[in-house]
Write a protein that holds these residues in place. Structure first.
Motif, PDB file in Angstrom:
ATOM      1  N   ARG A 195       0.868  -1.183   0.000  1.00 12.90           N
ATOM      2  CA  ARG A 195       0.000   0.000   0.000  1.00 12.90           C
ATOM      3  C   ARG A 195       0.900   1.227   0.000  1.00 12.90           C
ATOM      4  NH1 ARG A 195      -5.277  -2.256  -0.677  1.00 12.90           N
ATOM      5  NH2 ARG A 195      -5.157  -4.320   0.307  1.00 12.90           N
ATOM      6  N   ARG A 196       1.197   1.712  -1.178  1.00 10.97           N
ATOM      7  CA  ARG A 196       2.146   2.834  -1.325  1.00 10.97           C
ATOM      8  C   ARG A 196       1.424   4.161  -1.134  1.00 10.97           C
ATOM      9  NH1 ARG A 196       6.312   2.852  -6.194  1.00 10.97           N
ATOM     10  NH2 ARG A 196       7.067   1.197  -4.805  1.00 10.97           N
ATOM     11  N   ALA A 197       1.999   5.027  -0.297  1.00 10.89           N
ATOM     12  CA  ALA A 197       1.446   6.362  -0.098  1.00 10.89           C
ATOM     13  C   ALA A 197       1.537   7.160  -1.395  1.00 10.89           C
ATOM     14  CB  ALA A 197       2.209   7.075   1.019  1.00 10.89           C
ATOM     15  N   THR A 198       0.461   7.854  -1.741  1.00  8.57           N
ATOM     16  CA  THR A 198       0.441   8.643  -2.973  1.00  8.57           C
ATOM     17  C   THR A 198       0.203  10.108  -2.650  1.00  8.57           C
ATOM     18  OG1 THR A 198      -1.938   8.227  -3.213  1.00  8.57           O
ATOM     19  CG2 THR A 198      -0.440   6.704  -4.327  1.00  8.57           C
ATOM     20  N   ALA A 199       0.797  10.962  -3.450  1.00  9.68           N
ATOM     21  CA  ALA A 199       0.651  12.402  -3.240  1.00  9.68           C
ATOM     22  C   ALA A 199      -0.727  12.859  -3.703  1.00  9.68           C
ATOM     23  CB  ALA A 199       1.742  13.151  -3.996  1.00  9.68           C
ATOM     24  N   GLY A 200      -1.216  13.941  -3.062  1.00  6.58           N
ATOM     25  CA  GLY A 200      -2.456  14.550  -3.507  1.00  6.58           C
ATOM     26  C   GLY A 200      -3.709  13.917  -2.950  1.00  6.58           C
ATOM     27  N   GLY A 201      -3.575  12.999  -2.003  1.00  4.12           N
ATOM     28  CA  GLY A 201      -4.750  12.324  -1.453  1.00  4.12           C
ATOM     29  C   GLY A 201      -5.070  12.802  -0.041  1.00  4.12           C
ATOM     30  N   LEU A 202      -5.676  11.904   0.736  1.00 11.90           N
ATOM     31  CA  LEU A 202      -6.075  12.220   2.104  1.00 11.90           C
ATOM     32  C   LEU A 202      -4.884  12.607   2.979  1.00 11.90           C
ATOM     33  CD1 LEU A 202      -8.702   9.420   2.825  1.00 11.90           C
ATOM     34  CD2 LEU A 202      -9.079  11.864   3.185  1.00 11.90           C
ATOM     35  N   LEU A 203      -3.771  11.875   2.855  1.00 15.59           N
ATOM     36  CA  LEU A 203      -2.602  12.161   3.678  1.00 15.59           C
ATOM     37  C   LEU A 203      -2.094  13.574   3.429  1.00 15.59           C
ATOM     38  CD1 LEU A 203      -0.396  11.364   5.651  1.00 15.59           C
ATOM     39  CD2 LEU A 203       0.839  10.269   3.751  1.00 15.59           C
ATOM     40  N   THR A 204      -1.989  13.946   2.170  1.00 17.81           N
ATOM     41  CA  THR A 204      -1.524  15.296   1.831  1.00 17.81           C
ATOM     42  C   THR A 204      -2.480  16.344   2.388  1.00 17.81           C
ATOM     43  OG1 THR A 204      -0.511  14.457  -0.197  1.00 17.81           O
ATOM     44  CG2 THR A 204      -0.899  16.837  -0.054  1.00 17.81           C
ATOM     45  N   ALA A 205      -3.774  16.092   2.259  1.00 11.14           N
ATOM     46  CA  ALA A 205      -4.776  17.036   2.746  1.00 11.14           C
ATOM     47  C   ALA A 205      -4.733  17.167   4.265  1.00 11.14           C
ATOM     48  CB  ALA A 205      -6.160  16.596   2.295  1.00 11.14           C
ATOM     49  N   LEU A 206      -4.533  16.034   4.973  1.00  9.48           N
ATOM     50  CA  LEU A 206      -4.456  16.095   6.432  1.00  9.48           C
ATOM     51  C   LEU A 206      -3.241  16.891   6.873  1.00  9.48           C
ATOM     52  CD1 LEU A 206      -5.487  14.981   9.253  1.00  9.48           C
ATOM     53  CD2 LEU A 206      -3.652  13.295   9.014  1.00  9.48           C
ATOM     54  N   ASP A 207      -2.085  16.594   6.278  1.00  9.75           N
ATOM     55  CA  ASP A 207      -0.860  17.295   6.667  1.00  9.75           C
ATOM     56  C   ASP A 207      -0.997  18.799   6.487  1.00  9.75           C
ATOM     57  OD1 ASP A 207       0.354  14.951   7.388  1.00  9.75           O
ATOM     58  OD2 ASP A 207       1.584  14.756   5.581  1.00  9.75           O
ATOM     59  N   ALA A 208      -1.741  19.206   5.454  1.00  8.22           N
ATOM     60  CA  ALA A 208      -1.890  20.637   5.169  1.00  8.22           C
ATOM     61  C   ALA A 208      -2.740  21.342   6.224  1.00  8.22           C
ATOM     62  CB  ALA A 208      -2.500  20.825   3.788  1.00  8.22           C
ATOM     63  N   ARG A 209      -3.570  20.583   6.935  1.00  6.96           N
ATOM     64  CA  ARG A 209      -4.476  21.232   7.886  1.00  6.96           C
ATOM     65  C   ARG A 209      -4.166  20.922   9.341  1.00  6.96           C
ATOM     66  NH1 ARG A 209     -10.322  19.387   6.452  1.00  6.96           N
ATOM     67  NH2 ARG A 209      -9.537  19.786   4.371  1.00  6.96           N
ATOM     68  N   LEU A 210      -3.120  20.135   9.610  1.00  5.22           N
ATOM     69  CA  LEU A 210      -2.766  19.861  11.006  1.00  5.22           C
ATOM     70  C   LEU A 210      -2.446  21.175  11.733  1.00  5.22           C
ATOM     71  CD1 LEU A 210      -0.482  16.669  10.870  1.00  5.22           C
ATOM     72  CD2 LEU A 210      -2.804  16.835  11.782  1.00  5.22           C
ATOM     73  N   PRO A 211      -2.982  21.384  12.927  1.00  4.04           N
ATOM     74  CA  PRO A 211      -2.761  22.643  13.646  1.00  4.04           C
ATOM     75  C   PRO A 211      -1.439  22.686  14.406  1.00  4.04           C
ATOM     76  CG  PRO A 211      -4.245  21.230  14.893  1.00  4.04           C
ATOM     77  CD  PRO A 211      -3.954  20.502  13.602  1.00  4.04           C
ATOM     78  N   PHE A 212      -0.573  21.704  14.155  1.00  5.17           N
ATOM     79  CA  PHE A 212       0.720  21.665  14.843  1.00  5.17           C
ATOM     80  C   PHE A 212       1.757  21.069  13.907  1.00  5.17           C
ATOM     81  CE2 PHE A 212      -1.998  18.064  16.050  1.00  5.17           C
ATOM     82  CZ  PHE A 212      -1.278  17.009  15.513  1.00  5.17           C
ATOM     83  N   THR A 213       3.007  21.218  14.292  1.00  4.90           N
ATOM     84  CA  THR A 213       4.108  20.677  13.501  1.00  4.90           C
ATOM     85  C   THR A 213       4.500  19.308  14.043  1.00  4.90           C
ATOM     86  OG1 THR A 213       4.950  22.901  13.089  1.00  4.90           O
ATOM     87  CG2 THR A 213       6.474  21.064  12.732  1.00  4.90           C
ATOM     88  N   LEU A 214       4.641  18.352  13.165  1.00  2.00           N
ATOM     89  CA  LEU A 214       5.066  17.017  13.593  1.00  2.00           C
ATOM     90  C   LEU A 214       6.460  17.069  14.195  1.00  2.00           C
ATOM     91  CD1 LEU A 214       3.882  14.889  10.534  1.00  2.00           C
ATOM     92  CD2 LEU A 214       2.767  15.032  12.765  1.00  2.00           C
ATOM     93  N   THR A 215       6.690  16.246  15.229  1.00  4.20           N
ATOM     94  CA  THR A 215       8.026  16.155  15.803  1.00  4.20           C
ATOM     95  C   THR A 215       8.926  15.345  14.869  1.00  4.20           C
ATOM     96  OG1 THR A 215       7.577  14.105  17.009  1.00  4.20           O
ATOM     97  CG2 THR A 215       7.019  16.172  18.120  1.00  4.20           C
ATOM     98  N   ASP A 216      10.229  15.461  15.094  1.00  7.13           N
ATOM     99  CA  ASP A 216      11.172  14.663  14.295  1.00  7.13           C
ATOM    100  C   ASP A 216      10.885  13.180  14.475  1.00  7.13           C
ATOM    101  OD1 ASP A 216      12.384  16.979  13.424  1.00  7.13           O
ATOM    102  OD2 ASP A 216      14.014  16.892  14.902  1.00  7.13           O
ATOM    103  N   GLY A 217      10.563  12.779  15.724  1.00 10.66           N
ATOM    104  CA  GLY A 217      10.272  11.371  15.989  1.00 10.66           C
ATOM    105  C   GLY A 217       9.052  10.886  15.243  1.00 10.66           C
ATOM    106  N   GLN A 218       8.012  11.723  15.181  1.00 16.73           N
ATOM    107  CA  GLN A 218       6.806  11.339  14.450  1.00 16.73           C
ATOM    108  C   GLN A 218       7.099  11.154  12.962  1.00 16.73           C
ATOM    109  OE1 GLN A 218       4.424  14.672  15.894  1.00 16.73           O
ATOM    110  NE2 GLN A 218       2.959  13.231  16.787  1.00 16.73           N
ATOM    111  N   ARG A 219       7.937  12.010  12.408  1.00 14.87           N
ATOM    112  CA  ARG A 219       8.270  11.897  10.989  1.00 14.87           C
ATOM    113  C   ARG A 219       9.097  10.643  10.714  1.00 14.87           C
ATOM    114  NH1 ARG A 219       6.737  15.950   7.959  1.00 14.87           N
ATOM    115  NH2 ARG A 219       6.227  17.973   8.894  1.00 14.87           N
TER     116      ARG A 219
END
Length: 726
Positions: free
Chosen positions: A266-290
């Motif tokens: 299941r390969r992550a694809t650009a322009g989908g739900l993941l991209t949309a979620l990241d654009a609206r997260l109200p905080f910055t992911l930590t290095d560990g989360q990334r």
């Protein structure tokens, strides 16, 4: 019906009632003894040689003990008319003293005094009490020893210990209870030992040679009838190895089984739900989360199923990491299931994920983005109409994310393409239950296990040995510190009053507070949630909006109360541990934990993690009336001293042993770790892991009878733990 393939496993699995009778079996349950195997793995705490005195300084009030000591002095105190006389005895180990008191008619007291002559050694068995700040034994059973160490007298208990002494050079002192003193436990073990045929050993000779351990039948004889301490030690080493090997063998076969399965990448694809979620997260992911997210994306893109454990501090952002992985899978055309152990946590996950996703969780609703997917909830209490709708959306594939409790395991729950399973708090579910869910997929799904309980590496290696481990050890930016203070309710009752004043002050500043109580109804052990909520509403916190939450409330009432607290419509929530994990109320800045000694270290750390999640620092007060107990005081002060969950987890493991930490003792279920300490016996575990890996190489099809039985026994215990905890 369980089928055992070796005689040794069959004999050890026999109910202890078959050997000792129902009444004795009932008494043995307090010692966690249910089978002959449990009985024979119930080892002496120590061995007496007839010359070695007990160190009296090691005794603690409340212990059932068997001590060997010398009589230092005796004194008869006459009771007067219609009152029994008493004999006051002082025992010594040459350094300290222990008081012993006997009550009886005058002729009995005089008889006891003659038996307990000054300077004579004896074995005294009873429960250690405390009288006038001094430890003492009241009316203990006792046997006296002559100069050569032989038992004096001919009563039943003396006959038994004499028999033991003739058959072995050492006498074992067993963990015991009031109804089962050490010599009765010894007799039970002797009878249990007699039932073993000794005909076969469950392990092949090459395993015994690699581990350098004695045969199993010899090991049981060595620990219960040893001729020397060296022999008892050798027998114990064999039993320790067996526990470690059975666990590691099970893990090794699980890993081997997983490696034979294929999964759909299941390969992550650009322009989908993941991209949309990241654009609206109200905080910055930590290095560990990334970093962890990148690991998950890479494993989801493999043709071999992911099997990973993600552990992290309370509030470290595991849910966001899991959600990003789930959205990557949905983008790739698959469905995800999130399995939670309780309805409160399932509802909280559902609310949190929908809040993070916003209209991305709108499915095919008018106005939702094209990439949106349904996020549905299925629990045992979901209304029938809502459940039918959720089941349809899961089966049709419209719901990309299905969240629920063990209701998801029901055969009525079907998926169009289940690709990814996320399990929260893995130790609350058995392996068989995890298998029920993964079997709903057409291809083997990827699996991610979450735990907010920091797990020491030694435990992870033993209990989660079939999973790869990732750790989130940094908190997201914005998390506030939580100061923790221990309140001694016995010595400083005014501090308790001040605690409630402090809650009122916090509310006056626009914040909210949790009050946690270990029980629902009041009892002799302390006040319950129901009564405390009423008392606080009427007296200490009169005028504030106080709510109540516990597991016996109707589900709609629980949901309404939690929703009101989240919305700020309640100032104070008085609750049991249903709020332990998953509950996210950023405006809650204070927590008062009543009878804090009733909770373990990791549980206190979990509870404390519910506050300080917004823009203001948190305050946690641990109220206890039991701080005179050194162990309780050490535990609570440790929680107050550090917010490092991994450091606390190690201390928790030392104090409570593995079964408690993983839930077995709390649930009443039997742990597979009766003797093994994953901290003290890391070398045994490491050796067993290597031998288990070789065993799977030699017998990949699992045809060795003993291997089959060992794996079956571990899986049965795992399933039993889940059934108790669910």
């Amino acid at each position: 019906m369980v089928t055992w393939h070796t005689q040794s496993f069959r004999e050890l699995a026999a109910p202890v009632a078959d050997v000792l009778g129902a009444r004795t079996a009932k008494d043995l349950e307090k010692l966690r003894i249910h089978t002959v195997g449990d009985l024979l793995r119930h080892l002496p705490r120590r061995y007496l040689s007839g010359t070695e005195l007990t160190d009296l300084a090691t005794l603690e009030a409340g212990d059932h003990v068997a001590v060997m000591a010398k009589v230092s002095s005796t004194k008869i105190v006459n009771g007067g008319r219609n009152r029994p006389s008493r004999l006051e005895v002082s025992l010594t180990d040459g350094r300290g003293y222990l008081a012993v008191t006997f009550f009886g008619r005058e002729h009995l007291v005089e008889y006891w005094q003659r038996e307990l002559a000054k300077g004579v050694r004896g074995i005294f068995v009873g429960k250690v009490g405390r009288f006038r700040e001094q430890l003492q034994l009241t009316h203990p059973e006792f046997v006296m020893l002559n100069a050569s160490g032989a038992i004096v007298g001919s009563s039943e208990k003396k006959q038994l210990i004499a028999t033991m002494s003739r058959s072995a050079a050492l006498v074992g002192m067993y963990p015991a209870t009031a109804k089962l003193p050490t010599w009765k436990v010894a007799e039970c073990c002797r009878l249990g030992l007699a039932t073993l045929s000794g005909a076969d050993d469950p392990w092949p000779d090459w395993v015994l040679d690699a581990a350098d351990v004695m045969p199993l039948a010899d090991a049981f004889a060595a620990v219960h009838q040893p001729r020397s301490l060296a022999e008892a030690h050798a027998g114990t080493q064999r039993l320790l190895f067996d526990e470690a090997f059975a666990t590691q063998l099970t893990m090794a076969y699980r890993r081997a089984d997983a490696s034979t399965h294929t999964a759909i990448p299941r390969r992550a694809t650009a322009g989908g739900l993941l991209t949309a979620l990241d654009a609206r997260l109200p905080f910055t992911l930590t290095d560990g989360q990334r970093v962890v997210s990148d690991t998950l994306f890479a494993e989801l893109d493999r043709a071999r199923p992911m099997q990973r454990l993600l552990q992290g501090e309370v509030g470290s952002g595991k849910t966001v990491v899991a959600l990003r992985a789930m959205l990557a899978v949905v983008d790739a055309g698959g469905q995800c299931a999130l399995l939670a152990p309780t309805e409160v946590l399932a509802h909280q996950h559902h609310a949190t994920i929908r809040a993070l996703m916003g209209d991305l969780a709108g499915g095919r609703l008018l106005g939702s983005p094209d990439v949106a997917t349904d996020v549905v909830l299925i629990t045992g209490s979901t209304p029938a109409a809502a459940k039918r709708e959720a089941l349809l959306r899961a089966a049709s594939g419209e719901a990309g994310i299905v969240i629920g409790t063990h209701a998801l395991l029901h055969e009525a729950v079907q998926f169009a393409d289940l690709a990814f399973v996320v399990i929260d708090e893995q130790h609350r579910f058995g392996v068989e239950q995890r298998g029920v869910l993964t079997d709903k997929a057409t291809a083997r799904p990827h699996v991610l296990v979450l735990t907010a309980t920091p797990i020491p590496r030694s435990v992870a290696m033993t209990i989660f040995g079939d999973l790869d481990v990732s750790t989130l050890d940094e908190l997201p930016a914005g998390r506030q510190p939580v100061g923790t203070v221990v309140v001694d309710a016995a010595l400083r009752p005014a501090w308790v009053d001040r605690a409630w004043q402090r809650v009122a002050e916090e509310v006056a500043q626009g914040r909210q507070a949790f009050v946690v109580v270990p029980r629902i109804k009041s009892s002799d052990e302390g006040i319950g949630v129901v009564d405390l909520a009423a008392e606080l509403s009427a007296v200490q916190l009169a005028g504030l909006r106080v709510g109540m939450l516990h597991g016996q409330l109707p589900n709609d009432s629980k949901d309404a109360t939690m929703a009101a607290f989240v919305a700020g419509e309640l100032d104070v929530l008085v609750a049991t541990t249903v709020i332990e994990v998953g509950v996210d109320v950023p405006n809650a800045t204070m927590m008062v934990i009543c009878d804090a000694e009733r909770f373990g270290i990791s549980q206190l750390h979990q509870l404390r993690g519910r506050i300080g999640r917004g823009g203001h620092p948190g305050v946690c007060l641990l109220i206890s009336s039991a701080l005179a107990d050194d162990v309780v005081n050490e535990r609570l002060q440790a929680v107050a001293a550090t917010s490092d969950g991994f450091e606390l987890a190690e201390l928790d493991l030392i104090q409570r042993r593995e079964g408690d930490v993983l839930g077995a003792d709390q649930s009443g279920a039997r742990s597979s770790l009766r003797l093994l300490s994953v901290l003290a016996h890391a070398d045994v575990i490491t050796q067993a892991k290597a031998i288990a890996a070789e065993a799977v190489e030699r017998d990949p099809e699992r045809t060795t009878p003993g291997f089959v039985d060992a794996v079956q026994s571990i899986e049965m215990l795992a399933a039993g733990d889940w059934l108790e905890l669910s």
